[in-house]
Design a protein around this motif. Structure first.
Motif, PDB file in Angstrom:
ATOM      1  N   GLU A  91       0.817  -1.199   0.000  1.00 41.62           N
ATOM      2  CA  GLU A  91       0.000   0.000   0.000  1.00 41.62           C
ATOM      3  C   GLU A  91       0.852   1.251   0.000  1.00 41.62           C
ATOM      4  OE1 GLU A  91      -3.190  -0.049  -0.392  1.00 41.62           O
ATOM      5  OE2 GLU A  91      -3.313  -2.237  -0.311  1.00 41.62           O
ATOM      6  N   GLU A  92       2.164   1.137   0.311  1.00 38.44           N
ATOM      7  CA  GLU A  92       3.016   2.308   0.400  1.00 38.44           C
ATOM      8  C   GLU A  92       3.261   2.914  -0.971  1.00 38.44           C
ATOM      9  OE1 GLU A  92       3.614  -0.551   1.792  1.00 38.44           O
ATOM     10  OE2 GLU A  92       3.569  -0.159   3.944  1.00 38.44           O
ATOM     11  N   LYS A  93       3.785   4.130  -0.956  1.00 42.54           N
ATOM     12  CA  LYS A  93       4.067   4.814  -2.211  1.00 42.54           C
ATOM     13  C   LYS A  93       5.222   4.156  -2.943  1.00 42.54           C
ATOM     14  CE  LYS A  93       5.278   9.344  -4.110  1.00 42.54           C
ATOM     15  NZ  LYS A  93       5.652  10.753  -3.797  1.00 42.54           N
ATOM     16  N   THR A  94       6.198   3.647  -2.191  1.00 40.13           N
ATOM     17  CA  THR A  94       7.354   3.008  -2.813  1.00 40.13           C
ATOM     18  C   THR A  94       7.394   1.525  -2.461  1.00 40.13           C
ATOM     19  OG1 THR A  94       8.807   3.504  -0.937  1.00 40.13           O
ATOM     20  CG2 THR A  94       8.692   5.132  -2.714  1.00 40.13           C
ATOM     21  N   ALA A  95       8.128   0.768  -3.266  1.00 42.23           N
ATOM     22  CA  ALA A  95       8.329  -0.660  -3.020  1.00 42.23           C
ATOM     23  C   ALA A  95       9.793  -0.997  -3.294  1.00 42.23           C
ATOM     24  CB  ALA A  95       7.418  -1.503  -3.906  1.00 42.23           C
ATOM     25  N   THR A  96      10.298  -2.047  -2.639  1.00 43.13           N
ATOM     26  CA  THR A  96      11.692  -2.459  -2.787  1.00 43.13           C
ATOM     27  C   THR A  96      11.755  -3.956  -3.052  1.00 43.13           C
ATOM     28  OG1 THR A  96      12.471  -0.715  -1.295  1.00 43.13           O
ATOM     29  CG2 THR A  96      13.952  -2.571  -1.661  1.00 43.13           C
ATOM     30  N   VAL A  97      12.591  -4.348  -4.024  1.00 45.80           N
ATOM     31  CA  VAL A  97      12.808  -5.760  -4.324  1.00 45.80           C
ATOM     32  C   VAL A  97      14.307  -6.031  -4.317  1.00 45.80           C
ATOM     33  CG1 VAL A  97      10.685  -6.101  -5.631  1.00 45.80           C
ATOM     34  CG2 VAL A  97      12.725  -5.265  -6.796  1.00 45.80           C
ATOM     35  N   GLU A  98      14.692  -7.286  -4.059  1.00 49.67           N
ATOM     36  CA  GLU A  98      16.100  -7.662  -3.985  1.00 49.67           C
ATOM     37  C   GLU A  98      16.486  -8.562  -5.150  1.00 49.67           C
ATOM     38  OE1 GLU A  98      16.938  -9.475  -0.227  1.00 49.67           O
ATOM     39  OE2 GLU A  98      17.050  -7.567   0.837  1.00 49.67           O
ATOM     40  N   SER A  99      17.717  -8.371  -5.629  1.00 47.37           N
ATOM     41  CA  SER A  99      18.231  -9.204  -6.710  1.00 47.37           C
ATOM     42  C   SER A  99      18.645 -10.571  -6.172  1.00 47.37           C
ATOM     43  CB  SER A  99      19.446  -8.534  -7.351  1.00 47.37           C
ATOM     44  OG  SER A  99      20.547  -8.545  -6.442  1.00 47.37           O
ATOM     45  N   GLU A 100      18.964 -11.470  -7.084  1.00 47.50           N
ATOM     46  CA  GLU A 100      19.548 -12.738  -6.678  1.00 47.50           C
ATOM     47  C   GLU A 100      20.954 -12.496  -6.132  1.00 47.50           C
ATOM     48  OE1 GLU A 100      19.493 -15.434  -9.927  1.00 47.50           O
ATOM     49  OE2 GLU A 100      17.310 -15.661  -9.931  1.00 47.50           O
ATOM     50  N   GLU A 101      21.395 -13.393  -5.261  1.00 52.22           N
ATOM     51  CA  GLU A 101      22.723 -13.240  -4.673  1.00 52.22           C
ATOM     52  C   GLU A 101      23.814 -13.508  -5.711  1.00 52.22           C
ATOM     53  OE1 GLU A 101      22.912 -15.819  -1.322  1.00 52.22           O
ATOM     54  OE2 GLU A 101      21.259 -14.836  -0.263  1.00 52.22           O
ATOM     55  N   LYS A 102      24.901 -12.745  -5.598  1.00 53.38           N
ATOM     56  CA  LYS A 102      26.036 -12.908  -6.498  1.00 53.38           C
ATOM     57  C   LYS A 102      27.285 -13.141  -5.653  1.00 53.38           C
ATOM     58  CE  LYS A 102      25.850 -12.488 -10.269  1.00 53.38           C
ATOM     59  NZ  LYS A 102      25.676 -13.413 -11.409  1.00 53.38           N
ATOM     60  N   SER A 103      27.906 -14.338  -5.836  1.00 52.06           N
ATOM     61  CA  SER A 103      29.068 -14.710  -5.047  1.00 52.06           C
ATOM     62  C   SER A 103      30.353 -14.429  -5.828  1.00 52.06           C
ATOM     63  CB  SER A 103      28.990 -16.198  -4.682  1.00 52.06           C
ATOM     64  OG  SER A 103      30.128 -16.597  -3.957  1.00 52.06           O
ATOM     65  N   VAL A 104      31.354 -13.865  -5.117  1.00 51.97           N
ATOM     66  CA  VAL A 104      32.644 -13.534  -5.730  1.00 51.97           C
ATOM     67  C   VAL A 104      33.762 -13.955  -4.789  1.00 51.97           C
ATOM     68  CG1 VAL A 104      34.114 -11.699  -6.646  1.00 51.97           C
ATOM     69  CG2 VAL A 104      31.636 -11.548  -6.907  1.00 51.97           C
ATOM     70  N   GLU A 105      34.802 -14.554  -5.338  1.00 52.06           N
ATOM     71  CA  GLU A 105      35.968 -14.916  -4.547  1.00 52.06           C
ATOM     72  C   GLU A 105      37.166 -14.131  -5.070  1.00 52.06           C
ATOM     73  OE1 GLU A 105      38.478 -18.873  -3.144  1.00 52.06           O
ATOM     74  OE2 GLU A 105      36.363 -19.032  -3.707  1.00 52.06           O
ATOM     75  N   THR A 106      37.762 -13.321  -4.217  1.00 53.44           N
ATOM     76  CA  THR A 106      38.910 -12.515  -4.633  1.00 53.44           C
ATOM     77  C   THR A 106      40.142 -13.407  -4.777  1.00 53.44           C
ATOM     78  OG1 THR A 106      39.363 -11.978  -2.318  1.00 53.44           O
ATOM     79  CG2 THR A 106      38.023 -10.414  -3.571  1.00 53.44           C
ATOM     80  N   PRO A 107      41.057 -13.028  -5.647  1.00 52.45           N
ATOM     81  CA  PRO A 107      42.202 -13.909  -5.928  1.00 52.45           C
ATOM     82  C   PRO A 107      43.208 -13.956  -4.784  1.00 52.45           C
ATOM     83  CG  PRO A 107      42.405 -11.843  -7.124  1.00 52.45           C
ATOM     84  CD  PRO A 107      41.044 -11.828  -6.496  1.00 52.45           C
ATOM     85  N   PHE A 108      44.007 -15.028  -4.796  1.00 53.10           N
ATOM     86  CA  PHE A 108      45.088 -15.188  -3.819  1.00 53.10           C
ATOM     87  C   PHE A 108      46.183 -14.179  -4.158  1.00 53.10           C
ATOM     88  CE2 PHE A 108      48.707 -17.320  -1.787  1.00 53.10           C
ATOM     89  CZ  PHE A 108      48.138 -17.649  -0.567  1.00 53.10           C
ATOM     90  N   PRO A 109      46.782 -13.512  -3.154  1.00 52.20           N
ATOM     91  CA  PRO A 109      47.660 -12.365  -3.431  1.00 52.20           C
ATOM     92  C   PRO A 109      49.128 -12.710  -3.728  1.00 52.20           C
ATOM     93  CG  PRO A 109      47.310 -12.567  -1.082  1.00 52.20           C
ATOM     94  CD  PRO A 109      46.497 -13.636  -1.714  1.00 52.20           C
ATOM     95  N   TYR A 110      49.493 -14.000  -3.722  1.00 51.84           N
ATOM     96  CA  TYR A 110      50.901 -14.368  -3.920  1.00 51.84           C
ATOM     97  C   TYR A 110      51.023 -15.540  -4.879  1.00 51.84           C
ATOM     98  CZ  TYR A 110      51.313 -11.772   0.465  1.00 51.84           C
ATOM     99  OH  TYR A 110      51.225 -10.808   1.432  1.00 51.84           O
ATOM    100  N   VAL A 111      52.171 -15.608  -5.516  1.00 54.66           N
ATOM    101  CA  VAL A 111      52.570 -16.828  -6.212  1.00 54.66           C
ATOM    102  C   VAL A 111      53.533 -17.559  -5.275  1.00 54.66           C
ATOM    103  CG1 VAL A 111      53.821 -17.816  -8.158  1.00 54.66           C
ATOM    104  CG2 VAL A 111      52.275 -15.874  -8.511  1.00 54.66           C
ATOM    105  N   ILE A 112      53.209 -18.792  -4.916  1.00 54.62           N
ATOM    106  CA  ILE A 112      54.049 -19.570  -4.001  1.00 54.62           C
ATOM    107  C   ILE A 112      54.543 -20.818  -4.739  1.00 54.62           C
ATOM    108  CG2 ILE A 112      54.123 -20.850  -1.840  1.00 54.62           C
ATOM    109  CD1 ILE A 112      52.025 -18.987  -0.741  1.00 54.62           C
ATOM    110  N   ARG A 113      55.831 -20.918  -4.848  1.00 54.40           N
ATOM    111  CA  ARG A 113      56.442 -22.069  -5.520  1.00 54.40           C
ATOM    112  C   ARG A 113      56.993 -23.033  -4.465  1.00 54.40           C
ATOM    113  NH1 ARG A 113      57.660 -17.597  -8.571  1.00 54.40           N
ATOM    114  NH2 ARG A 113      57.053 -17.713 -10.775  1.00 54.40           N
TER     115      ARG A 113
END
Length: 326
Positions: A208-230
């Motif tokens: 009934e309110e003047k505005t409405a809000t909806v949510e998107s689907e979740e988006k998963s992200v994995e940041t890269p490892f910061p080193y090269v290890i030999r």
């Protein structure tokens, strides 16, 4: 009063005379069907109200935008409700120039708001978010967006600092991320009903309110490892493993070192000072063919996230660390 004056008088008061004629017809009808005095008084009052409403309607030459001309049916129902005839005659209400006026109320427009489509890409350890509004949105005007994030140590989604965006913004960069970590994002889209339409209500979602809000689907992200290890080899006659650490996403200098289980991996900073990189060796698996580790397991000291680092095959580049998830 001569003929010309009479004609002018009638022309000036044609609507009042028409109303008077309708009232007179109602009275005649009541007398014919034998309505009691109290019923007649009530009917006259109802008729007066009806005629007042008719007079207001007649003053508007153009019906409102949401009205389709069909007055006769609605007013006829009101008259029938007022006098409650059993077998009465049909009732007609006219508007100048004596054309029947009919009205029908058109259903209001419906506002439909659907979730935006969220995308995420990596820029080093930063996460760039972008989105597009749904093509199924109808009769709404976007007000703004809000970005929510959930880290591995969070129990719920939290608003991002600076993540309150206006309707024209469709991109955002999250630079508050750590390397080698997983984040989940959601986008909240808020809209209001189209302000250019007078008669409108929400369809999706039902609010009934003047505005409405909806949510998107979740988006998963994995940041890269910061080193090269030999992984090079196992140091003879000890429990140490010789490793080479090279920074890729953080500042520092490449360093070769002998590390034993439980000890932190270190590298040199720009001032050539040895510093911890916040990872420690927790396990190594020796090859069955030689006294060399096939792979090692390192652990982030603060978050306790673990990675498996395999030994390079031949002279090729080492494979990237693989996250070990519980």
């Amino acid at each position: 009063m001569n003929k010309e004056m009479l004609i002018a008088f009638i022309k000036q008061r044609v609507e009042q005379l028409a109303v008077a004629a309708v009232v007179l017809l109602i009275l005649v009808y009541l007398i014919v069907v034998g309505v009691t005095e109290s019923e007649a008084e009530k009917t006259l009052k109802d008729a007066d109200v009806l005629m007042d409403n008719l007079d207001k309607a007649k003053k508007s030459a153009i019906p409102p935008e949401h009205i389709v001309v069909d007055y006769k049916g609605e007013l006829q129902r009101e008259i029938e409700k007022a006098i409650n005839p059993v077998d009465g005659a049909d009732w007609f209400v006219y508007k100048r120039p004596f054309v029947p006026i009919r009205f029908k109320v058109k259903p209001p427009d419906e506002g439909e708001l659907y979730a935006s489509t969220l995308s995420a890409t990596l820029d080093g350890v930063k996460v760039k978010l972008s989105w597009t509004d749904s093509e199924d949105n109808k009769n709404v005007q976007i007000v703004g967006y809000r970005i929510l994030r959930k880290g591995e140590d969070d129990t719920s989604f939290k608003p991002l600092s600076g993540g309150e965006l206006s309707a024209g913004q469709k991109e955002f960069t999250d630079d508050g991320t750590e390397p080698g970590a997983e984040y989940i994002y959601k986008l909240q889209t808020t809209a209001e009903l189209d302000p250019t339409k007078q008669f409108i209500k929400w369809k999706v979602p039902q609010v009934e309110e003047k505005t409405a809000t909806v949510e998107s689907e979740e988006k998963s992200v994995e940041t890269p490892f910061p080193y090269v290890i030999r992984v090079k080899w196992k140091v003879p006659n000890s429990d140490k493993v010789k490793l080479e650490v090279e920074p890729t996403l953080v500042k520092g200098k490449k360093l070769e070192q002998d590390v034993e289980i439980g000890k932190e991996l270190k590298m040199k900073d720009e001032q050539d000072k040895e510093v911890s990189i916040e990872y420690k060796l927790v396990e190594y698996i020796e090859s069955k063919k030689a006294a060399e580790p096939d792979y090692i397991v390192i652990e982030h000291t603060r978050s306790h996230r673990k990675w498996k680092v395999e030994k390079p095959k031949g002279t090729g580049a080492p494979p990237p660390p693989v996250r070990i998830k519980n």
